[in-house]
Design a protein around this motif. Structure first.
Motif, PDB file in Angstrom:
ATOM      1  N   UNK A 170       3.729   5.798  -5.632  1.00 20.86           N
ATOM      2  CA  UNK A 170       4.061   5.577  -7.039  1.00 20.86           C
ATOM      3  C   UNK A 170       5.356   4.836  -7.270  1.00 20.86           C
ATOM      4  N   UNK A 171       5.706   3.906  -6.370  1.00 22.67           N
ATOM      5  CA  UNK A 171       6.936   3.112  -6.512  1.00 22.67           C
ATOM      6  C   UNK A 171       6.585   1.772  -7.160  1.00 22.67           C
ATOM      7  N   UNK A 172       7.083   1.494  -8.366  1.00 22.95           N
ATOM      8  CA  UNK A 172       6.775   0.207  -9.007  1.00 22.95           C
ATOM      9  C   UNK A 172       7.440  -0.957  -8.293  1.00 22.95           C
ATOM     10  N   UNK A 173       6.731  -2.093  -8.243  1.00 24.53           N
ATOM     11  CA  UNK A 173       7.274  -3.318  -7.630  1.00 24.53           C
ATOM     12  C   UNK A 173       7.268  -4.430  -8.673  1.00 24.53           C
ATOM     13  N   UNK A 174       8.448  -4.955  -8.980  1.00 30.53           N
ATOM     14  CA  UNK A 174       8.565  -6.116  -9.864  1.00 30.53           C
ATOM     15  C   UNK A 174       8.780  -7.372  -9.012  1.00 30.53           C
ATOM     16  N   UNK A 175       8.262  -8.485  -9.458  1.00 28.39           N
ATOM     17  CA  UNK A 175       8.566  -9.795  -8.883  1.00 28.39           C
ATOM     18  C   UNK A 175       8.948 -10.704 -10.054  1.00 28.39           C
ATOM     19  N   UNK A 176      10.192 -11.145 -10.065  1.00 30.28           N
ATOM     20  CA  UNK A 176      10.703 -11.887 -11.212  1.00 30.28           C
ATOM     21  C   UNK A 176      10.338 -13.352 -11.252  1.00 30.28           C
ATOM     22  N   UNK A 186       0.823  -1.211   0.000  1.00 26.05           N
ATOM     23  CA  UNK A 186       0.000   0.000   0.000  1.00 26.05           C
ATOM     24  C   UNK A 186       0.856   1.260   0.000  1.00 26.05           C
ATOM     25  N   UNK A 187       2.017   1.212   0.666  1.00 24.88           N
ATOM     26  CA  UNK A 187       2.909   2.371   0.695  1.00 24.88           C
ATOM     27  C   UNK A 187       3.462   2.662  -0.692  1.00 24.88           C
ATOM     28  N   UNK A 188       3.862   1.611  -1.410  1.00 25.92           N
ATOM     29  CA  UNK A 188       4.388   1.800  -2.767  1.00 25.92           C
ATOM     30  C   UNK A 188       3.290   2.302  -3.708  1.00 25.92           C
ATOM     31  N   UNK A 189       2.065   1.819  -3.526  1.00 31.07           N
ATOM     32  CA  UNK A 189       0.932   2.324  -4.311  1.00 31.07           C
ATOM     33  C   UNK A 189       0.755   3.828  -4.061  1.00 31.07           C
ATOM     34  N   UNK A 190       0.776   4.212  -2.808  1.00 31.21           N
ATOM     35  CA  UNK A 190       0.545   5.603  -2.420  1.00 31.21           C
ATOM     36  C   UNK A 190       1.615   6.534  -2.978  1.00 31.21           C
TER      37      UNK A 190
END
Length: 407
Positions: free
Chosen positions: A200-206, A194-198
């Motif tokens: 605007x930090x993209x999260x990749x999972x490889x 939720x913090x990354x959503x708020x």
């Protein structure tokens, strides 16, 4: 036979004379963290730690796009609450690559399940009988898994998930949903999602298939069939990582930094964006400018997790400058060192900035790389074909010409 000239004593001593002087000072308890690092960490792993801190500061002060990678069970250990979420909120971390497990286990606390300290030597047969899941010296009830599965199953059935997408898009939507649930429940410590959503930090999972969030995708597909239309586009996912690195190289400060916590898939999934650009797509790039890694693995067993910057440079992942002056491999357990370095970073008022909100720029990043790939489409088309005659060596003479020995 000519005699090899012996270098003068003065020239041999010049480099040493210019080296940084070890400057230990009595600790008083009044030092700022940066001062303590500067004077009490002059050697061995301590010096690696100090150098890592200096490079972390440099990453921020140069306004570099900071790609952080996270492997291992770090959210059960609480590293996201102590370090990563504050780093995201202060605009320091620009993008994250992690494991699905870290995002999944983070949700236990959100829905009311605690993670407790346990004795790792108490006996796993007894823990299993009690339905206690153990992660080294941490434990939680098996119900935490079952309730978290129900949570993600319910979220994944929502209309906005019924399409094909990349992992940054997927985790942005998950973060949005979790953010809403946190507000309803009055959660005081938000999740990493939720913090990354708020911010605007993209999260990749490889390796999404190696985590429990995706295990629930498997369940939903088998139960709901064609009604469940969620799908991950791994082609676009890999491309989006390279696109974002290319975009960051040509916008803002143009500097790229990677902070590697552990190793594993998150590390390479991020670093491989550079050779994808340079070797596969023929789009010129120079590799990450700053490379900081915290890992306990030895570097001489061929494992990728322990690969230092110099080895990464041979693949085009890290720049010349990073190898020479901009990299540090800290041989340690990340949980023992990174909280302290985060504290030191925050103790310096200048180490803050506005969030880059790279997630908002994802579409622009992909279009920017698309344009460069299109310019090179004619030459790239020549790389699509291969025949047996192209194999080397194709003759005995070719074989001799390619003989190479290191003595």
């Amino acid at each position: 036979m000519a005699k090899t000239p012996t270098p003068k004593k003065s020239s041999l001593r010049a480099a040493y004379a210019n080296a940084r002087k070890a400057d230990p000072r009595p600790i008083t308890g009044k030092e700022k963290p940066a001062e303590l690092l500067a004077h009490a960490f002059s050697a061995y792993v301590g010096r690696q730690e100090r150098t890592a801190f200096e490079l972390m500061q440099q990453s921020v002060q140069q306004d570099a796009s900071i790609f952080l990678t996270l492997s291992g069970a770090m959210t059960p250990a609480g590293l996201h609450q102590s370090c990563l979420i504050p780093l995201v909120e202060k605009g320091i971390i620009s993008a994250i690559t992690t494991t699905g497990a870290n995002l999944y286990h983070d949700a236990h606390r959100i829905i009311g399940h605690g993670i407790r300290e346990v004795n790792p030597n108490a006996g796993d047969l007894q823990y299993r009988l009690a339905r206690i899941i153990r992660i080294y010296d941490l434990g939680f009830w098996e119900e935490a898994l079952l309730d978290t599965d129900r949570l993600f199953s319910a979220i994944l059935r929502q209309p906005e998930f019924q399409k094909k997408m990349t992992t940054p898009e997927f985790h942005y939507l998950l973060g949005k949903a979790i953010h809403g649930i946190e507000k309803q429940l009055g959660v005081k410590q938000p999740s990493l999602l939720s913090t990354c959503y708020k911010h605007g930090v993209p999260i990749w999972v490889g390796a999404v298939q190696d985590g429990s969030i995706f295990l629930n995708v498997v369940k939903l597909k088998r139960l709901l069939g064609d009604e469940f239309k969620f799908e991950l586009d791994i082609n676009d996912d890999v491309y989006s990582m390279a696109a974002m690195q290319h975009y960051c190289r040509h916008h803002g400060s143009g500097k790229l930094a990677i902070w590697i916590l552990g190793g594993g898939v998150p590390k390479n999934y991020t670093l491989q964006g550079e050779p994808l650009l340079d070797q596969i797509l023929n789009v010129p790039t120079s590799g990450f400018d700053i490379d900081v890694q915290f890992c306990v693995d030895p570097v001489d067993n061929g494992a990728l997790s322990s690969c230092p910057a110099g080895e990464g440079h041979t693949w085009g992942k890290v720049s010349v400058e990073a190898v020479e002056t901009g990299s540090m491999y800290v041989h340690c357990d990340v949980t023992a060192v990174f909280p302290w370095l985060t504290h030191a970073l925050f103790s310096e008022p200048k180490n803050k900035r506005k969030p880059m909100r790279l997630m908002d720029k994802m579409g622009d990043a992909v279009k920017f790389l698309d344009a460069d790939v299109k310019k090179r489409s004619k030459s790239l088309m020549k790389t699509l074909d291969w025949s047996v005659e192209d194999a080397e060596p194709s003759s005995e003479e070719d074989a001799k010409a390619h003989d190479s020995f290191v003595r």
